[in-house]
Design a protein around this motif. Structure first.
Motif, PDB file in Angstrom:
ATOM      1  N   GLN A 240      25.365  13.620  57.353  1.00  0.00           N
ATOM      2  CA  GLN A 240      24.880  13.925  59.378  1.00  0.00           C
ATOM      3  C   GLN A 240      26.573  13.344  59.426  1.00  0.00           C
ATOM      4  N   LEU A 241      27.212  12.610  58.538  1.00  0.00           N
ATOM      5  CA  LEU A 241      27.976  11.598  59.904  1.00  0.00           C
ATOM      6  C   LEU A 241      29.269  12.510  59.651  1.00  0.00           C
ATOM      7  N   ALA A 242      29.337  12.971  58.005  1.00  0.00           N
ATOM      8  CA  ALA A 242      30.344  14.221  57.731  1.00  0.00           C
ATOM      9  C   ALA A 242      29.888  15.264  59.006  1.00  0.00           C
ATOM     10  N   LYS A 243      29.106  15.765  58.802  1.00  0.00           N
ATOM     11  CA  LYS A 243      29.171  16.943  60.304  1.00  0.00           C
ATOM     12  C   LYS A 243      29.347  16.384  61.631  1.00  0.00           C
ATOM     13  N   ALA A 244      29.054  14.863  62.155  1.00  0.00           N
ATOM     14  CA  ALA A 244      29.538  14.169  63.296  1.00  0.00           C
ATOM     15  C   ALA A 244      31.012  13.897  63.194  1.00  0.00           C
ATOM     16  N   VAL A 245      31.427  14.178  62.607  1.00  0.00           N
ATOM     17  CA  VAL A 245      32.923  13.935  62.630  1.00  0.00           C
ATOM     18  C   VAL A 245      33.777  15.818  62.313  1.00  0.00           C
ATOM     19  N   GLY A 246      32.863  16.155  62.935  1.00  0.00           N
ATOM     20  CA  GLY A 246      33.337  18.181  62.036  1.00  0.00           C
ATOM     21  C   GLY A 246      34.291  18.574  61.411  1.00  0.00           C
ATOM     22  N   ALA A 247      33.738  17.607  60.079  1.00  0.00           N
ATOM     23  CA  ALA A 247      34.309  18.145  59.019  1.00  0.00           C
ATOM     24  C   ALA A 247      32.834  19.512  58.071  1.00  0.00           C
ATOM     25  N   ARG A 248      33.091  20.056  57.165  1.00  0.00           N
ATOM     26  CA  ARG A 248      32.529  21.176  55.802  1.00  0.00           C
ATOM     27  C   ARG A 248      32.090  19.986  55.075  1.00  0.00           C
ATOM     28  N   VAL A 249      30.882  20.435  55.019  1.00  0.00           N
ATOM     29  CA  VAL A 249      29.261  19.897  54.284  1.00  0.00           C
ATOM     30  C   VAL A 249      29.388  20.941  53.151  1.00  0.00           C
ATOM     31  N   ALA A 250      29.874  21.015  52.065  1.00  0.00           N
ATOM     32  CA  ALA A 250      29.566  21.164  50.811  1.00  0.00           C
ATOM     33  C   ALA A 250      28.069  20.231  50.309  1.00  0.00           C
ATOM     34  N   VAL A 251      27.036  20.662  49.414  1.00  0.00           N
ATOM     35  CA  VAL A 251      25.699  19.171  48.449  1.00  0.00           C
ATOM     36  C   VAL A 251      25.639  20.119  47.402  1.00  0.00           C
ATOM     37  N   THR A 252      25.475  19.313  46.204  1.00  0.00           N
ATOM     38  CA  THR A 252      24.622  20.001  45.354  1.00  0.00           C
ATOM     39  C   THR A 252      23.384  19.262  45.541  1.00  0.00           C
ATOM     40  N   ALA A 253      22.116  19.716  45.155  1.00  0.00           N
ATOM     41  CA  ALA A 253      20.629  18.859  44.754  1.00  0.00           C
ATOM     42  C   ALA A 253      19.655  20.218  43.813  1.00  0.00           C
ATOM     43  N   GLY A 254      18.727  19.209  43.391  1.00  0.00           N
ATOM     44  CA  GLY A 254      18.074  20.505  42.875  1.00  0.00           C
ATOM     45  C   GLY A 254      17.203  20.739  43.040  1.00  0.00           C
ATOM     46  N   GLY A 255      16.899  21.980  42.740  1.00  0.00           N
ATOM     47  CA  GLY A 255      15.904  23.061  44.171  1.00  0.00           C
ATOM     48  C   GLY A 255      16.087  23.747  45.005  1.00  0.00           C
ATOM     49  N   PRO A 256      15.521  24.557  45.935  1.00  0.00           N
ATOM     50  CA  PRO A 256      15.294  24.712  47.041  1.00  0.00           C
ATOM     51  C   PRO A 256      14.973  23.894  47.758  1.00  0.00           C
ATOM     52  N   GLU A 257      13.143  23.424  47.606  1.00  0.00           N
ATOM     53  CA  GLU A 257      13.202  22.398  48.141  1.00  0.00           C
ATOM     54  C   GLU A 257      14.164  21.116  48.557  1.00  0.00           C
ATOM     55  N   LYS A 258      14.962  20.382  48.433  1.00  0.00           N
ATOM     56  CA  LYS A 258      16.076  19.794  48.184  1.00  0.00           C
ATOM     57  C   LYS A 258      16.909  20.284  49.249  1.00  0.00           C
ATOM     58  N   LEU A 259      17.506  21.577  48.780  1.00  0.00           N
ATOM     59  CA  LEU A 259      18.667  21.957  49.133  1.00  0.00           C
ATOM     60  C   LEU A 259      18.498  22.128  51.048  1.00  0.00           C
ATOM     61  N   THR A 260      16.552  22.918  50.974  1.00  0.00           N
ATOM     62  CA  THR A 260      16.833  23.121  52.468  1.00  0.00           C
ATOM     63  C   THR A 260      16.698  21.711  52.712  1.00  0.00           C
ATOM     64  N   ALA A 261      16.405  20.798  52.532  1.00  0.00           N
ATOM     65  CA  ALA A 261      16.315  19.394  53.291  1.00  0.00           C
ATOM     66  C   ALA A 261      17.942  19.221  54.039  1.00  0.00           C
ATOM     67  N   CYS A 262      18.760  19.473  52.858  1.00  0.00           N
ATOM     68  CA  CYS A 262      20.139  18.827  53.393  1.00  0.00           C
ATOM     69  C   CYS A 262      20.966  20.233  54.272  1.00  0.00           C
ATOM     70  N   GLN A 263      20.695  21.579  54.424  1.00  0.00           N
ATOM     71  CA  GLN A 263      20.310  22.266  55.721  1.00  0.00           C
ATOM     72  C   GLN A 263      20.020  22.198  56.524  1.00  0.00           C
ATOM     73  N   GLU A 264      18.674  21.597  56.405  1.00  0.00           N
ATOM     74  CA  GLU A 264      18.728  21.022  57.828  1.00  0.00           C
ATOM     75  C   GLU A 264      18.425  20.100  58.696  1.00  0.00           C
ATOM     76  N   LEU A 265      19.927  18.868  57.813  1.00  0.00           N
ATOM     77  CA  LEU A 265      20.710  18.087  58.658  1.00  0.00           C
ATOM     78  C   LEU A 265      22.010  18.699  58.435  1.00  0.00           C
ATOM     79  N   GLY A 266      22.353  19.986  57.629  1.00  0.00           N
ATOM     80  CA  GLY A 266      23.350  19.964  59.342  1.00  0.00           C
ATOM     81  C   GLY A 266      24.749  20.461  57.519  1.00  0.00           C
ATOM     82  N   ALA A 267      23.956  20.403  55.781  1.00  0.00           N
ATOM     83  CA  ALA A 267      25.153  20.965  54.808  1.00  0.00           C
ATOM     84  C   ALA A 267      24.914  22.483  55.510  1.00  0.00           C
ATOM     85  N   ASP A 268      26.343  23.179  55.267  1.00  0.00           N
ATOM     86  CA  ASP A 268      26.866  24.309  55.359  1.00  0.00           C
ATOM     87  C   ASP A 268      26.333  25.273  53.873  1.00  0.00           C
ATOM     88  N   ILE A 269      26.599  24.626  52.621  1.00  0.00           N
ATOM     89  CA  ILE A 269      27.375  24.876  50.992  1.00  0.00           C
ATOM     90  C   ILE A 269      26.380  24.892  50.719  1.00  0.00           C
TER      91      ILE A 269
END
Length: 325
Positions: free
Chosen positions: A158-187
């Motif tokens: 959230q903080l990285a998106k708020a300042v205009g950065a692009r965000v990639a995340v690693t997480a375990g499984g589709p449910e966690k990745l979906t949660a990250c996507q809903e917060l703004g994660a791009d990759i």
């Protein structure tokens, strides 16, 4: 008062709710009646006997809390009995009362209730100090967050998106990745199924990540260096993947890259106060304006802290786990 004590190191069952002496606020400290406390990986290490509190700190676990000020120690200004606050701690959050240096206090952000505020101090201080104060993430750059669905990860996105950065995340499984996507994660990278080095290269046309926020440590060191962009910055804040690894200096030199490793608990009062002041200046307006929010997975009664630790160690949660008094 009562607190969660650790008579002997061990598993979650080692956490014991017991009656203990009340803390007394010293010079520059306030006494806080705790409403809630955040649960962090560092608390698990302390429970296991691997992460003792710094000299002079409370013997009880708990690196952040929220509550109401019930007493002021000598020399405290700017705060009053009855103020609702949240606080960064060196220990002592797993208790009904805790003494806190006044420089580590924060008022509740606008729109955040007293219990939920306990989810904020550790993650905001960690992310802001490492990603922005040390690694200087800038608009348009790419941040890779390992453990994107964790408390740290959800705040970093959230903080990285708020300042205009692009965000990639690693997480375990589709449910966690979906949660990250809903917060703004791009990759979105499922570390169980995908190679994050290749995925970042593909997503950035080979450029790599400008900043990496890493909770894994040794296991990821070599691959993180491969993933860094030219002039990239790797910020290591956790050791879940071990403590010893070989550092390829040729790779580091070829990319003019930097590696830092920091923790909050052992820093000086002055350093912590500076970080908290920066969080209040830069992060609190984003939370009050609704652009950033604390992510709380669940709340557990403090006397049942063992259950909260079992949940944390299961790694099935998204965001923070809180204990309530």
């Amino acid at each position: 008062m009562h607190a969660i004590t650790i008579p002997e190191p061990g598993g979650p069952e080692a956490l014991v709710w017991a009656e203990v002496p009340d803390p007394v606020p010293g010079e520059g400290e306030v006494l806080v009646d705790v409403a809630a406390a955040g649960v962090n990986r560092a608390d698990v290490l302390q429970r296991q006997g691997h992460y003792p509190p710094p000299p002079g700190a409370s013997p009880y676990a708990g690196l952040e809390c929220s509550g109401r000020i019930s007493a002021l120690g000598p020399g405290v200004t700017g705060w009053a009995v009855g103020d609702e606050v949240c606080a960064l701690l060196a220990g002592g959050g797993y208790a009904e009362k805790v003494a806190v240096p006044s420089g580590q206090l924060l008022p509740l952000p606008e729109g955040v209730d007293l219990v939920t505020a306990a989810a904020l101090p550790e993650v905001t201080a960690t992310v802001w100090s490492n990603v922005f104060m040390i690694s200087h993430l800038r608009p348009g750059e790419t941040l890779l967050v390992h453990g994107g669905s964790s408390g740290i990860g959800t705040m970093a996105i959230q903080l990285a998106k708020a300042v205009g950065a692009r965000v990639a995340v690693t997480a375990g499984g589709p449910e966690k990745l979906t949660a990250c996507q809903e917060l703004g994660a791009d990759i979105l990278i499922d570390y169980r199924e995908q190679d994050f080095v290749e995925e970042i290269r593909r997503a950035t046309d080979g450029a790599g990540a400008d900043v990496i926020l890493d909770i894994v440590g040794a296991k990821y060191l070599a691959r993180n260096l491969e993933t860094l962009a030219l002039n990239g910055r790797l910020a290591i804040i956790g050791l879940q993947g071990g403590v010893k690894a070989e550092l390829n200096l040729a790779t580091l030199l070829s990319k003019s890259a930097a590696v830092t490793a920091t923790g909050l608990r052992g820093r000086s009062l002055a350093q912590k106060s500076a970080i908290i002041a920066a969080v209040r200046e830069h992060v609190w307006p984003l939370i009050g304006g609704g652009r950033v929010r604390p992510i709380v997975d669940s709340t557990v009664p403090m006397r049942e802290a063992s259950e909260a630790h079992r949940l944390l160690e299961s790694s099935t949660h998204v965001g923070k786990i809180l204990l309530t008094t």
